[in-house]
Write a protein that holds these residues in place. Sequence first.
Motif, short mmCIF file in Angstrom:
data_model
loop_
_atom_site.label_atom_id
_atom_site.label_comp_id
_atom_site.label_asym_id
_atom_site.label_seq_id
_atom_site.Cartn_x
_atom_site.Cartn_y
_atom_site.Cartn_z
N ALA A 274 0.85 -1.20 0.00
CA ALA A 274 0.00 0.00 0.00
C ALA A 274 0.89 1.24 0.00
CB ALA A 274 -0.92 0.00 1.21
N GLU B 145 2.99 1.47 -10.38
CA GLU B 145 2.04 0.94 -9.41
C GLU B 145 1.77 1.95 -8.30
OE1 GLU B 145 -0.56 -1.55 -7.24
OE2 GLU B 145 0.01 -1.45 -9.36
N GLN C 99 -1.90 3.72 -7.52
CA GLN C 99 -2.58 3.68 -6.22
C GLN C 99 -2.82 5.06 -5.63
OE1 GLN C 99 -0.79 1.16 -3.25
NE2 GLN C 99 -0.40 -0.48 -4.71
N SER D 34 -5.41 8.01 -8.87
CA SER D 34 -6.70 7.50 -8.39
C SER D 34 -7.77 8.56 -8.46
CB SER D 34 -6.62 7.02 -6.96
OG SER D 34 -5.44 6.42 -6.64
#
Length: 153
Positions: free
Chosen positions: A94, A145, A149, A153
């Motif tokens: 995350a 990536e 995220q 977004s």
Amino acid sequence: MTDLRIALYQPDIAGNTGTILRLAACLGFAVDIIEPAGFDISDRNLKRAGMDYIASAALTRHITWGHFDTWRQTTNRRLVLASTKASGRYTDFAFRPDDILLFGRESAGVPDNVHDRSDARILIPMVEGQRSINVAVSAAMIVGEAMRQTAWS
């Protein structure tokens, strides 16, 4: 523009650094180079490697790991190390919008003390028997990536 950053620990190859700077200029993130590098970090060398994109890249040079780490702590940013020694996949991690993604030397990665100072360690899974992916390709995969995220977004 994103607040995400890539840090290169004592990079060995000007072409890889130039490629990462070009990627940074195009996607709007900053790059930190932790010296000493394995090549002359002159504008001329970086310009040759990164073409005309270098002028658009937000680049900060740190004269040592200690200077970089002190700066990072004062900015209260999380340091995420890409490492073949990590166990967690980068796609399962995350990311935060203000992370610093750290990549080691092409020839040797990072020393244990740098590995230990990282807040998190992530891995690009590879087929068995392969040593590593080119650092510029790895940086593109992981920053893609992280931006998916956070920034996109």
